[in-house]
Motif scaffolding. Sequence first.
Motif, PDB file in Angstrom:
ATOM      1  N   UNK A 141      41.880  49.131  21.993  1.00 41.25           N
ATOM      2  CA  UNK A 141      40.553  50.172  21.355  1.00 41.25           C
ATOM      3  C   UNK A 141      39.450  49.313  22.031  1.00 41.25           C
ATOM      4  N   UNK A 142      39.437  47.921  22.317  1.00 47.43           N
ATOM      5  CA  UNK A 142      38.092  47.584  23.034  1.00 47.43           C
ATOM      6  C   UNK A 142      38.235  47.853  24.602  1.00 47.43           C
ATOM      7  N   UNK A 143      36.840  48.139  24.940  1.00 50.39           N
ATOM      8  CA  UNK A 143      36.770  48.733  26.289  1.00 50.39           C
ATOM      9  C   UNK A 143      37.422  47.690  27.214  1.00 50.39           C
ATOM     10  N   UNK A 144      38.339  48.213  28.107  1.00 45.45           N
ATOM     11  CA  UNK A 144      38.841  47.624  29.243  1.00 45.45           C
ATOM     12  C   UNK A 144      39.292  45.922  28.961  1.00 45.45           C
ATOM     13  N   UNK A 145      39.652  45.758  27.722  1.00 52.15           N
ATOM     14  CA  UNK A 145      39.980  44.460  27.342  1.00 52.15           C
ATOM     15  C   UNK A 145      41.552  44.113  27.379  1.00 52.15           C
ATOM     16  N   UNK A 146      42.391  45.279  27.573  1.00 52.88           N
ATOM     17  CA  UNK A 146      43.690  45.011  27.399  1.00 52.88           C
ATOM     18  C   UNK A 146      44.388  43.725  28.442  1.00 52.88           C
ATOM     19  N   UNK A 147      45.675  43.439  28.010  1.00 51.84           N
ATOM     20  CA  UNK A 147      46.404  42.523  28.941  1.00 51.84           C
ATOM     21  C   UNK A 147      46.526  43.059  30.302  1.00 51.84           C
ATOM     22  N   UNK A 148      46.474  42.323  31.448  1.00 52.93           N
ATOM     23  CA  UNK A 148      46.782  42.706  32.765  1.00 52.93           C
ATOM     24  C   UNK A 148      48.039  42.773  33.062  1.00 52.93           C
ATOM     25  N   UNK A 149      48.393  43.909  33.885  1.00 52.93           N
ATOM     26  CA  UNK A 149      49.874  44.124  34.119  1.00 52.93           C
ATOM     27  C   UNK A 149      50.000  43.872  35.724  1.00 52.93           C
ATOM     28  N   UNK A 150      48.851  44.189  36.373  1.00 57.98           N
ATOM     29  CA  UNK A 150      49.060  44.280  37.822  1.00 57.98           C
ATOM     30  C   UNK A 150      47.614  44.084  38.393  1.00 57.98           C
ATOM     31  N   UNK A 151      47.377  43.371  39.647  1.00 55.94           N
ATOM     32  CA  UNK A 151      46.052  43.781  40.201  1.00 55.94           C
ATOM     33  C   UNK A 151      46.245  43.424  41.890  1.00 55.94           C
ATOM     34  N   UNK A 152      45.263  44.376  42.212  1.00 52.17           N
ATOM     35  CA  UNK A 152      45.437  44.508  43.807  1.00 52.17           C
ATOM     36  C   UNK A 152      43.970  44.381  44.387  1.00 52.17           C
ATOM     37  N   UNK A 153      43.862  43.876  45.175  1.00 53.68           N
ATOM     38  CA  UNK A 153      42.392  43.658  45.899  1.00 53.68           C
ATOM     39  C   UNK A 153      42.189  44.497  47.265  1.00 53.68           C
ATOM     40  N   UNK A 154      40.865  44.712  47.510  1.00 52.76           N
ATOM     41  CA  UNK A 154      40.482  45.476  48.836  1.00 52.76           C
ATOM     42  C   UNK A 154      39.037  45.136  48.976  1.00 52.76           C
ATOM     43  N   UNK A 155      38.815  45.101  50.375  1.00 52.41           N
ATOM     44  CA  UNK A 155      37.350  44.605  50.985  1.00 52.41           C
ATOM     45  C   UNK A 155      36.488  45.665  50.948  1.00 52.41           C
ATOM     46  N   UNK A 156      35.326  45.298  50.489  1.00 51.53           N
ATOM     47  CA  UNK A 156      34.236  46.205  50.607  1.00 51.53           C
ATOM     48  C   UNK A 156      33.644  46.077  51.905  1.00 51.53           C
ATOM     49  N   UNK A 157      33.629  47.141  52.712  1.00 50.43           N
ATOM     50  CA  UNK A 157      33.177  47.019  54.068  1.00 50.43           C
ATOM     51  C   UNK A 157      31.472  46.817  54.116  1.00 50.43           C
ATOM     52  N   UNK A 158      31.028  46.861  55.312  1.00 52.50           N
ATOM     53  CA  UNK A 158      29.539  46.731  55.346  1.00 52.50           C
ATOM     54  C   UNK A 158      28.969  47.858  55.050  1.00 52.50           C
ATOM     55  N   UNK A 159      29.715  49.239  55.597  1.00 53.99           N
ATOM     56  CA  UNK A 159      28.794  50.400  55.412  1.00 53.99           C
ATOM     57  C   UNK A 159      29.561  51.412  54.245  1.00 53.99           C
ATOM     58  N   UNK A 160      30.341  50.596  53.233  1.00 50.37           N
ATOM     59  CA  UNK A 160      30.897  51.269  52.317  1.00 50.37           C
ATOM     60  C   UNK A 160      29.911  51.752  51.263  1.00 50.37           C
TER      61      UNK A 160
END
Length: 315
Positions: A141-160
Amino acid sequence: MTSIVFMGTPKFSAPILEGLIREGYDVKAVVTQPDRYVGRKHVLTASPVKETAARYGIEVLQPEKISGSAEMDRIIELKPDLIVTAAFGQFLPNKLIEAAKVAAINVHGSLLPKYRGGAPVQYAIMNGDSETGVTIIYMVKKMDAGAMLAQAKMPIEENDDTATVFQKMSILGRDTLLETIPKILDGTIKTIAQNEERVVFSPTIKPEEEELSLESTARELDWKIRALRPSPGAYFADFLGKRTKLWDISVLDEKTAFASGTVVEAGKHVLKMAAADGTVYRINELQPAGKPKMKATDYLNGIGKGLEVGQKVIV
């Protein structure tokens, strides 16, 4: 076959829904925001998720408010194994979260616990982060506070900007979700609790926060412009007396003694401006109030004709 009720609305959500369908999951229904009037002509427009569901003949539910609605009763009636949300746009009541026989999970567009809330991509760009990503979490019920199951990263490019990040992030979210669901179903998933001491919030950006500041460096202006592109756009309230949006600038490796908001160079094709701390940027595309977007060249040949070096144009 694992049954799913999918809940989402924008372009970010559509590839995730399509990935579930193509992977062979039984998507019983799709829940999305009601059709909205869009643009100056106020055309009634379906969400990208609704359009995707319609192509596959999937039942679509569009509650104005999910809590206590007939649509919520319908979801509970379907008894899905999983409820999957991805940028749905509403809070889910506990009764609905608990209706999933296996789990209710969310595809969130940040590296939690950083950027809980409705504008995680915008804040990541605005703060100059070099990377972002997606996190799959259990819904609580709490916003975006649940236990994490997986995580994946990606870069933010200069012109994104927000559009390009969301486009790439939706594919990352789709692939990460499809890798995670089998582990949930077979009980091999390992969860990680979010560190509450490292929580950063990213609330929906308010209209007054769209204004650009003379106290920002050229780099900071660029971050904010890209964060608010393609919508709603970032603006200076008084640029030659008009509220003017800057849609695209280039940060230059130059320094100036001019005060922020002063013309550093103006010609037929180039408009360079001073920002805070002596930094300099080139305006590539802008939009004075009441006018369409225009390239700097068109501006300099029209409204901005006669601008001079040293002229203070932003106040």
